[in-house]
Motif scaffolding. Structure first.
Motif, PDB file in Angstrom:
ATOM      1  N   PHE A 227       0.847  -1.197   0.000  1.00  0.00           N
ATOM      2  CA  PHE A 227       0.000   0.000   0.000  1.00  0.00           C
ATOM      3  C   PHE A 227       0.876   1.238   0.000  1.00  0.00           C
ATOM      4  O   PHE A 227       1.837   1.338   0.773  1.00  0.00           O
ATOM      5  CB  PHE A 227      -0.897   0.012   1.240  1.00  0.00           C
ATOM      6  CG  PHE A 227      -1.625   1.322   1.456  1.00  0.00           C
ATOM      7  CD1 PHE A 227      -2.815   1.586   0.793  1.00  0.00           C
ATOM      8  CD2 PHE A 227      -1.113   2.285   2.314  1.00  0.00           C
ATOM      9  CE1 PHE A 227      -3.484   2.798   0.986  1.00  0.00           C
ATOM     10  CE2 PHE A 227      -1.769   3.494   2.514  1.00  0.00           C
ATOM     11  CZ  PHE A 227      -2.959   3.747   1.856  1.00  0.00           C
ATOM     12  N   THR A 228       0.548   2.209  -0.842  1.00  0.00           N
ATOM     13  CA  THR A 228       1.167   3.529  -0.815  1.00  0.00           C
ATOM     14  C   THR A 228       0.064   4.556  -0.631  1.00  0.00           C
ATOM     15  O   THR A 228      -0.898   4.594  -1.404  1.00  0.00           O
ATOM     16  CB  THR A 228       1.937   3.820  -2.112  1.00  0.00           C
ATOM     17  OG1 THR A 228       2.904   2.793  -2.324  1.00  0.00           O
ATOM     18  CG2 THR A 228       2.641   5.156  -2.030  1.00  0.00           C
ATOM     19  N   GLY A 234      -2.905   3.459   5.918  1.00  0.00           N
ATOM     20  CA  GLY A 234      -1.935   2.368   5.824  1.00  0.00           C
ATOM     21  C   GLY A 234      -1.851   1.532   7.083  1.00  0.00           C
ATOM     22  O   GLY A 234      -1.895   0.292   7.029  1.00  0.00           O
ATOM     23  N   LYS A 238      -2.860  -2.460   7.719  1.00  0.00           N
ATOM     24  CA  LYS A 238      -1.951  -3.445   8.292  1.00  0.00           C
ATOM     25  C   LYS A 238      -2.601  -4.187   9.458  1.00  0.00           C
ATOM     26  O   LYS A 238      -2.451  -5.407   9.609  1.00  0.00           O
ATOM     27  CB  LYS A 238      -0.662  -2.775   8.764  1.00  0.00           C
ATOM     28  CG  LYS A 238       0.361  -3.757   9.347  1.00  0.00           C
ATOM     29  CD  LYS A 238       1.625  -3.047   9.754  1.00  0.00           C
ATOM     30  CE  LYS A 238       2.660  -4.044  10.295  1.00  0.00           C
ATOM     31  NZ  LYS A 238       2.217  -4.702  11.535  1.00  0.00           N
ATOM     32  N   LEU A 248       4.380  -0.979   3.471  1.00  0.00           N
ATOM     33  CA  LEU A 248       3.706   0.314   3.535  1.00  0.00           C
ATOM     34  C   LEU A 248       4.667   1.433   3.145  1.00  0.00           C
ATOM     35  O   LEU A 248       5.752   1.557   3.723  1.00  0.00           O
ATOM     36  CB  LEU A 248       3.190   0.592   4.948  1.00  0.00           C
ATOM     37  CG  LEU A 248       2.175  -0.404   5.538  1.00  0.00           C
ATOM     38  CD1 LEU A 248       1.843  -0.009   6.979  1.00  0.00           C
ATOM     39  CD2 LEU A 248       0.904  -0.456   4.694  1.00  0.00           C
ATOM     40  N   LEU A 250       4.309   5.309   3.206  1.00  0.00           N
ATOM     41  CA  LEU A 250       3.331   6.247   3.745  1.00  0.00           C
ATOM     42  C   LEU A 250       3.828   7.687   3.664  1.00  0.00           C
ATOM     43  O   LEU A 250       4.555   8.046   2.760  1.00  0.00           O
ATOM     44  CB  LEU A 250       2.987   5.832   5.175  1.00  0.00           C
ATOM     45  CG  LEU A 250       2.524   4.366   5.323  1.00  0.00           C
ATOM     46  CD1 LEU A 250       2.274   4.020   6.788  1.00  0.00           C
ATOM     47  CD2 LEU A 250       1.301   4.077   4.475  1.00  0.00           C
ATOM     48  N   GLY A 451       6.322   4.171   7.346  1.00  0.00           N
ATOM     49  CA  GLY A 451       6.052   2.873   6.740  1.00  0.00           C
ATOM     50  C   GLY A 451       7.022   1.782   7.115  1.00  0.00           C
ATOM     51  O   GLY A 451       7.882   1.942   7.995  1.00  0.00           O
TER      52      GLY A 451
END
Length: 475
Positions: A227-228, A234, A238, A248, A250, A451
């Motif tokens: 995920f970005t 985010g 998780k 991640l 982020l 992240g």
């Protein structure tokens, strides 16, 4: 020109059950095109297809994966201007920046094509003591399985590429949810992949509403979630992802330090770029500028003068540097943060003027460090200047953040460089340039609220594979 409507892709094939998603021209505010919107049953069907394609993708020879990626490089090169124009419209990104992102899309797929045939293992000496005499070992990397990708609006081509291209190179089927604000680039990538001989089910690209995307996170058939986007979303994903691996990328609150030995003209040119490139909508955009007191006034005056020369307006104009933010709501948020900063004692040096989704490039100074513009991620064309006398104290100021993505240091002092590398709590330290700089093959990612995991083609492939060990005993 954009097509009137675009399908989504399920198991390598286009489907057009509706045209329910309106995609707006971010500068003019008009509907530019319409896109098919996936529902939960379609997403479930795509995940099932990816799961079923796991063995076919795993056994697809590396040279065949390379061939697919090379085809994409060729087609993206042929369609480069079409991709750039689409990006300019759907993201409001200045056309020069849009062309630059297309170049990075092509580079990322080219790098993945090269890495597709390099995924190798290692022979190990296990005879480390009498107990292991007669044993030898080796390991290899094997694809992790079906992957779930969620990409953001700000780099809709390149950040999707950093998930898609390594997955193909590693031999992983995937489902991708592009940002609903900017889905066109990902759909053109899917259209290109559909021209290849990838196994059925190898990919699906599905624009959908956030409430319909639950399966991208929770479905146990998916073995990795990448995920970005925002930290709030985010970390929540998780927490709900179950047993799957999670990567991640982020937010950030990137700082740059300008030491007294820096070339000020060079630093100004790079920091103007780093702070205001694509209207500051980058997680590594320069937000905090920490300058040595000996050169502060000279640097500030040069930076303000350069910032005031930036051309803002229609992103399709070749001269435009600052285009619109992704929405008027985001521009209003930043306008409010600027007002709060000034009310708290900060001084506005330039900018701060909003017109709809347009916000002029803004510099502030003397802002209390507890203000939102100093603490949170701005994600827009605003940066804050502060002074330092002691280099170690400047590094402490950089670390005074919940984020830790990248930092930039303008210095020629080797010892300061090494101290920064040792002490800064970030995923990457850039010397002689802004934290906004990134090469698409380097390990890229953050710590703290920024992240977990790393992108960069080879490093993403490591996340998308698992080590399988082999031990051989000779009696």
């Amino acid at each position: 020109m954009l097509a009137k409507q675009y399908p989504f892709y399920v198991a390598n094939r286009p489907e057009q059950p509706n045209a329910d998603l309106e995609v707006f021209d971010k500068y003019h505010g008009t509907v530019a095109t319409r896109v098919a919107l996936a529902d939960a049953s379609t997403i479930d069907r795509a995940i099932a297809a990816a799961d079923a394609a796991t063995d076919d993708m795993r056994t697809l020879p590396p040279f065949e994966r390379q061939k697919v990626l090379q085809h994409c490089v060729q087609r993206f090169t042929e369609r480069a201007e079409e991709l750039a124009q689409a990006l300019c419209v759907e993201a409001g990104k200045p056309i020069k920046d849009s062309r630059g992102e297309v170049t990075r899309l092509i580079d990322t797929f080219r790098m993945a094509a090269e890495e597709a045939v390099r995924m190798e293992g290692t022979v190990m000496n296990l005879e480390t003591g009498p107990r292991s005499k007669g044993y030898r070992g080796q390991y290899k990397r094997v694809p992790i399985g079906a992957c779930s990708f969620i990409s953001p609006f700000n780099f809709p081509l390149n950040l999707a590429a950093h998930k898609v291209a390594p997955a193909i190179a590693a031999g992983c089927p995937f489902v991708l949810k592009p940002a609903s604000l900017t889905p066109i680039g990902a759909l053109i990538i899917a259209e290109t992949l559909a021209e290849t001989d990838l196994p059925a089910g190898a990919f699906s690209v599905l624009p959908c509403r956030r409430d319909g995307a639950e399966l991208f996170t929770t479905d146990e058939r998916l073995k990795l979630l990448s995920f970005t986007g925002s930290p709030e979303v985010g970390w929540d994903l998780k927490a709900r992802a179950g047993k799957k691996k999670v990567v991640l990328e982020l937010g950030g609150n990137a700082a740059v330090v300008v030491h007294r030995d820096a070339d000020l003209d060079d630093a100004v040119a790079r920091i103007v770029f780093g702070a205001f490139y694509q209207s500051g909508q980058s997680c590594i955009g320069v937000q905090r500028i920490i300058v040595h007191s000996d050169v502060y006034v000279r640097f500030r005056d040069k930076l303000v003068a350069a910032t005031e020369q930036l051309v803002a307006g229609d992103p399709s104009d070749e001269n435009t540097f600052v285009g619109p933010l992704i929405s008027a709501k985001e521009a209003e948020r930043l306008e409010d943060w600027i007002t709060q900063a000034v009310d708290a004692g900060g001084r506005k040096l330039c900018g701060g003027v909003r017109d709809g989704a347009m916000l002029s490039a803004t510099l502030l100074e003397d802002v209390p460090r507890d203000q939102p513009i100093c603490v949170e991620e701005a994600f827009g064309p605003v940066a804050v200047l502060s002074r330092f006398d002691d280099f170690s104290a400047a590094l402490e100021e950089v670390n005074d953040s919940v984020f830790g993505l990248q930092a930039g240091i303008f210095t020629r002092d080797l010892y300061c460089m090494l101290e920064a590398w040792d002490r800064l709590e970030v995923g990457g330290v850039v010397i002689g340039d802004v934290p906004s700089w990134r090469a698409d093959n380097m390990p890229y990612g953050g710590i703290k609220d920024s992240g977990i995991g790393r992108e960069g083609v080879r490093f993403a492939m490591e996340d998308m594979t698992e080590i399988r060990n082999l031990v051989i005993r000779t009696p």
